[in-house]
Write a protein that holds these residues in place. Structure first.
Motif, PDB file in Angstrom:
ATOM      1  N   ARG A  75      70.007 -47.643 -88.008  1.00 26.42           N
ATOM      2  CA  ARG A  75      69.069 -47.778 -87.121  1.00 26.42           C
ATOM      3  C   ARG A  75      69.636 -49.166 -85.989  1.00 26.42           C
ATOM      4  N   THR A  76      69.750 -50.160 -86.963  1.00 24.67           N
ATOM      5  CA  THR A  76      69.929 -51.517 -86.102  1.00 24.67           C
ATOM      6  C   THR A  76      71.313 -51.467 -85.317  1.00 24.67           C
ATOM      7  N   SER A  77      72.292 -50.700 -85.992  1.00 25.17           N
ATOM      8  CA  SER A  77      73.433 -50.591 -85.131  1.00 25.17           C
ATOM      9  C   SER A  77      73.499 -49.675 -83.975  1.00 25.17           C
ATOM     10  N   ILE A  78      72.676 -48.722 -84.008  1.00 26.36           N
ATOM     11  CA  ILE A  78      72.507 -47.826 -82.924  1.00 26.36           C
ATOM     12  C   ILE A  78      71.742 -48.463 -81.763  1.00 26.36           C
ATOM     13  N   LEU A  79      71.027 -49.282 -82.131  1.00 21.43           N
ATOM     14  CA  LEU A  79      69.962 -50.518 -81.228  1.00 21.43           C
ATOM     15  C   LEU A  79      70.853 -51.143 -80.506  1.00 21.43           C
ATOM     16  N   GLU A  80      71.853 -51.882 -81.286  1.00 14.62           N
ATOM     17  CA  GLU A  80      72.680 -52.808 -80.773  1.00 14.62           C
ATOM     18  C   GLU A  80      73.672 -52.021 -79.782  1.00 14.62           C
ATOM     19  N   ALA A  81      74.245 -50.780 -80.231  1.00 19.39           N
ATOM     20  CA  ALA A  81      74.913 -50.037 -79.280  1.00 19.39           C
ATOM     21  C   ALA A  81      74.187 -49.749 -77.932  1.00 19.39           C
ATOM     22  N   ASN A  82      73.061 -49.458 -78.054  1.00 24.18           N
ATOM     23  CA  ASN A  82      72.182 -49.263 -77.083  1.00 24.18           C
ATOM     24  C   ASN A  82      72.231 -50.569 -76.075  1.00 24.18           C
ATOM     25  N   ASP A  83      72.063 -51.761 -76.616  1.00 29.74           N
ATOM     26  CA  ASP A  83      72.089 -52.769 -76.017  1.00 29.74           C
ATOM     27  C   ASP A  83      73.312 -53.286 -74.925  1.00 29.74           C
ATOM     28  N   ARG A  84      74.360 -53.044 -75.941  1.00 32.72           N
ATOM     29  CA  ARG A  84      75.734 -52.890 -75.096  1.00 32.72           C
ATOM     30  C   ARG A  84      75.868 -51.898 -73.992  1.00 32.72           C
ATOM     31  N   ILE A  85      75.434 -50.837 -73.950  1.00 30.85           N
ATOM     32  CA  ILE A  85      75.436 -50.005 -72.935  1.00 30.85           C
ATOM     33  C   ILE A  85      74.553 -50.356 -71.727  1.00 30.85           C
ATOM     34  N   CYS A  86      73.362 -51.247 -71.752  1.00 26.02           N
ATOM     35  CA  CYS A  86      72.610 -51.635 -71.016  1.00 26.02           C
ATOM     36  C   CYS A  86      73.292 -52.982 -70.309  1.00 26.02           C
ATOM     37  N   ARG A  87      73.899 -53.760 -71.133  1.00 28.31           N
ATOM     38  CA  ARG A  87      74.739 -54.777 -70.694  1.00 28.31           C
ATOM     39  C   ARG A  87      75.736 -54.520 -69.885  1.00 28.31           C
ATOM     40  N   GLY A  88      76.422 -53.245 -70.350  1.00 25.64           N
ATOM     41  CA  GLY A  88      77.760 -52.791 -69.542  1.00 25.64           C
ATOM     42  C   GLY A  88      77.007 -52.462 -67.939  1.00 25.64           C
ATOM     43  N   VAL A  89      76.043 -51.880 -67.987  1.00 26.07           N
ATOM     44  CA  VAL A  89      75.364 -51.677 -66.549  1.00 26.07           C
ATOM     45  C   VAL A  89      75.148 -52.835 -65.854  1.00 26.07           C
ATOM     46  N   ALA A  90      74.704 -53.956 -66.551  1.00 26.99           N
ATOM     47  CA  ALA A  90      74.490 -55.077 -66.004  1.00 26.99           C
ATOM     48  C   ALA A  90      75.731 -55.694 -65.401  1.00 26.99           C
ATOM     49  N   GLU A  91      76.809 -55.284 -66.262  1.00 26.76           N
ATOM     50  CA  GLU A  91      78.068 -56.219 -65.809  1.00 26.76           C
ATOM     51  C   GLU A  91      78.816 -55.174 -64.583  1.00 26.76           C
ATOM     52  N   GLN A  92      78.478 -53.816 -64.534  1.00 27.01           N
ATOM     53  CA  GLN A  92      79.182 -52.974 -63.922  1.00 27.01           C
ATOM     54  C   GLN A  92      77.932 -51.869 -63.109  1.00 27.01           C
ATOM     55  N   PRO A  93      77.003 -52.233 -62.170  1.00 26.42           N
ATOM     56  CA  PRO A  93      75.989 -51.722 -61.762  1.00 26.42           C
ATOM     57  C   PRO A  93      76.187 -50.366 -61.264  1.00 26.42           C
ATOM     58  N   GLU A  94      77.570 -49.935 -60.860  1.00 29.21           N
ATOM     59  CA  GLU A  94      77.787 -48.566 -60.640  1.00 29.21           C
ATOM     60  C   GLU A  94      77.710 -47.562 -61.844  1.00 29.21           C
ATOM     61  N   LEU A  95      77.703 -48.019 -63.151  1.00 23.45           N
ATOM     62  CA  LEU A  95      77.594 -47.209 -64.231  1.00 23.45           C
ATOM     63  C   LEU A  95      76.104 -47.007 -64.475  1.00 23.45           C
ATOM     64  N   ALA A  96      75.029 -47.160 -63.606  1.00 27.73           N
ATOM     65  CA  ALA A  96      73.670 -47.192 -63.821  1.00 27.73           C
ATOM     66  C   ALA A  96      73.100 -45.763 -64.204  1.00 27.73           C
ATOM     67  N   GLY A  97      72.462 -45.494 -65.254  1.00 30.99           N
ATOM     68  CA  GLY A  97      72.079 -44.477 -65.500  1.00 30.99           C
ATOM     69  C   GLY A  97      72.631 -43.519 -66.588  1.00 30.99           C
ATOM     70  N   MET A  98      74.009 -44.346 -67.173  1.00 27.83           N
ATOM     71  CA  MET A  98      74.944 -43.745 -68.311  1.00 27.83           C
ATOM     72  C   MET A  98      74.163 -43.736 -69.513  1.00 27.83           C
ATOM     73  N   GLY A  99      74.364 -42.827 -70.296  1.00 29.87           N
ATOM     74  CA  GLY A  99      73.741 -42.633 -71.671  1.00 29.87           C
ATOM     75  C   GLY A  99      74.541 -41.525 -72.415  1.00 29.87           C
ATOM     76  N   THR A 100      74.042 -41.263 -73.546  1.00 31.89           N
ATOM     77  CA  THR A 100      74.820 -40.590 -74.644  1.00 31.89           C
ATOM     78  C   THR A 100      73.921 -40.118 -75.689  1.00 31.89           C
ATOM     79  N   THR A 101      74.082 -38.984 -76.056  1.00 28.58           N
ATOM     80  CA  THR A 101      73.546 -38.394 -77.394  1.00 28.58           C
ATOM     81  C   THR A 101      74.308 -39.257 -78.525  1.00 28.58           C
ATOM     82  N   VAL A 102      73.644 -39.236 -79.634  1.00 35.81           N
ATOM     83  CA  VAL A 102      74.122 -39.669 -81.024  1.00 35.81           C
ATOM     84  C   VAL A 102      73.808 -38.870 -82.244  1.00 35.81           C
ATOM     85  N   THR A 103      74.710 -38.524 -82.976  1.00 36.16           N
ATOM     86  CA  THR A 103      74.133 -37.781 -84.154  1.00 36.16           C
ATOM     87  C   THR A 103      75.177 -38.576 -85.418  1.00 36.16           C
ATOM     88  N   ALA A 104      74.649 -39.332 -86.328  1.00 34.63           N
ATOM     89  CA  ALA A 104      75.565 -39.977 -87.204  1.00 34.63           C
ATOM     90  C   ALA A 104      75.001 -39.970 -88.632  1.00 34.63           C
TER      91      ALA A 104
END
Length: 488
Positions: A75-104
């Motif tokens: 759970r913690t690792s997936i939430l950290e991945a979520n934070d990295r995706i959100c930081r990626g949008v902050a770095e590159q606003p053109e990526l706004a709205g990106m997301g992914t499914t996860v099954t692990a």
């Protein structure tokens, strides 16, 4: 069977762009202790980036289980991945709205597996010859099925069947993960896959290949062949892990899909200072309004000290001492000023009304243009009097108004298609252009000529109207050759 000894996973993973998509937004991972599938969403907004970030972050979990809580680690690792995706949008606003499914699936102490899931990728386990679904789709149509409003068969052809309700990424909500612990049975075969497989292949065909093909890598290859033969209009990724007692020769996992093809994507979002764009912390105090209330005044009140007060510059005559002439002189201009102010107010309101009316008219005109353009460039295929029939427009009505018209009736007999394609044609197969529709027709014609080989279905979580066309090239494509060139 269960075991008191050590278990491990003999695993493999393959991924393919498919026959229509230009890039692969799926990412996957297979190792001796960890399996993962991530189906990126957001189209050009960066679904391939989101899935690559997720797999890159979570692949570190492929290690011998420790005494820690495996579900909490996952759970913690997936939430950290979520934070990295959100930081990626902050770095590159053109990526706004990106997301992914996860099954692990993570090996846990006590010969168990920790399973985490969000989105519409799937997790299955083949046990004693029976294929069981171990995940629950987070989609709109699944919610309707759960509420008893539609049947599972109706969900297969529902217009909103690919609307995903929960994903990881820049979606404005904290991820709501499904987390469970599963017993590990020696002899089980686990499969994680994107909807590029389940959307194009019949589950009975999937179960047959999983049961008959013993080698995980070859099984992945044949399952991808199955999806491509069913239309291949979506990226398809398959991850397989066989539960064995003891250890296996493969001690290092492998990544496939976007994370393998675009390793630079995995670096996006690693800058923890991306939120404010500076290396220095913000020291300026921010206003606090308490309880979330926002003040109605946008300009603060100014306090005036006694020394700043101004003395009056003219004598003020009390009303009781004023003469009639003084009173009338003062009252007349005041009345005139009031009339002028009223006229100005009426004139301003009149202009404002015209401006609002003009904005509404322009908005209706623009909306009408885009609606007409969308409808006139949209197509769908259906079963009409036993023939595959092409319509232009939307498969719906607006009151008494039909939003579609007959475009072409093909010579393809619906009865010559496999049962899965027939089921899809009882609803409609959507296409976003005439070229796309023509490719679907050609694909169905080839299927009819083969007289019912492999069945399929069409849909993508990020694109609700993806078709199942034939390969873009006019030459025949051998799915096995295509996979050999791309899958890892």
């Amino acid at each position: 069977m269960t075991t008191d000894g050590t278990i491990t996973l003999r695993s493999a993973a393959r991924s393919h762009t498919g026959l229509v998509r230009k890039n692969n937004q799926d990412s996957g991972y297979a190792g001796p202790n960890f399996l993962l599938i991530a189906d990126g969403m957001g189209g050009h907004a960066g679904g391939d980036v989101a899935s690559a970030i997720t797999v890159s972050r979570l692949a570190d979990l492929d290690r011998e289980p420790s005494g820690e809580d495996a579900l909490e680690i996952l759970r913690t690792s997936i939430l950290e991945a979520n934070d990295r995706i959100c930081r990626g949008v902050a770095e590159q606003p053109e990526l706004a709205g990106m997301g992914t499914t996860v099954t692990a699936l993570l090996r846990a102490p006590g010969n168990r597996f920790a399973l985490a899931h969000i989105g519409d990728s799937r997790g299955y386990v083949l046990r004693d010859g029976e294929l069981q679904t171990v995940t629950h789709d987070h989609t709109f149509v699944q919610m309707l099925v759960d509420e008893g409003r539609i049947t599972p068969d109706e969900a297969e052809t529902h217009p909103q069947r690919s609307v995903v309700m929960k994903v990881l990424g820049d979606v404005g909500a904290s991820p709501d993960l499904d987390l469970t612990l599963r017993e590990a049975h020696v002899g089980d075969r686990w499969m994680l896959c994107s909807d590029g497989l389940t959307g194009f292949a019949d589950v009975d065909d999937i179960a047959r290949i999983l049961a008959e093909v013993s080698d995980p890598d070859e099984c992945c290859r044949q399952l991808i062949d199955l999806a491509l033969a069913g239309g291949g209009a979506d990226n398809v990724t398959v991850v397989i892990g066989d539960v064995l007692e003891g250890t296996v020769d493969t001690v290092q996992g492998s990544s496939v899909g976007s994370v393998h093809l675009n390793p630079k994507y995995a670096m996006i979002g690693m800058n923890t200072d991306a939120d404010d764009g500076t290396d220095e912390p913000t020291t300026e105090p921010q206003p606090h309004y308490g309880n979330g209330d926002i003040p109605t005044d946008t300009v603060p009140l100014q306090t005036v000290s006694g020394s700043d007060k101004q003395e009056p510059t003219a004598e003020v005559v009390p009303p009781s001492q004023r003469t009639d002439s003084e009173s009338s002189d003062r009252d007349a201009p005041a009345e005139e000023d009031d009339l002028d102010a009223d006229d100005d107010e009426v004139e301003k309101r009149s202009y404002l009304g015209w401006i609002i009316a003009a904005i509404v008219i322009v908005a209706i005109a623009v909306g009408g243009f885009f609606a007409y353009n969308y409808v006139s460039n949209h197509y769908y295929l259906t079963n009409q009097d036993g023939k595959v029939t092409l319509y232009r427009g939307l498969d719906t009505t607006l009151g008494p108004i039909e939003l579609s018209q007959l475009e072409d009736t093909t010579d393809i007999e619906v009865g010559t298609l496999n049962s899965f394609s027939q089921d899809r044609l009882r609803g409609s197969i959507q296409a976003d252009s005439r070229d796309e529709a023509d490719r679907i027709i050609e694909n169905l014609r080839q299927e009819a000529d083969k007289s019912g080989t492999v069945s399929g279905n069409v849909e993508d979580a990020a694109s609700p109207s993806d078709p199942a066309p034939s390969p873009p090239s006019s030459q025949a494509v051998d799915p096995s050759d295509a996979i050999t060139e791309e899958s890892q």
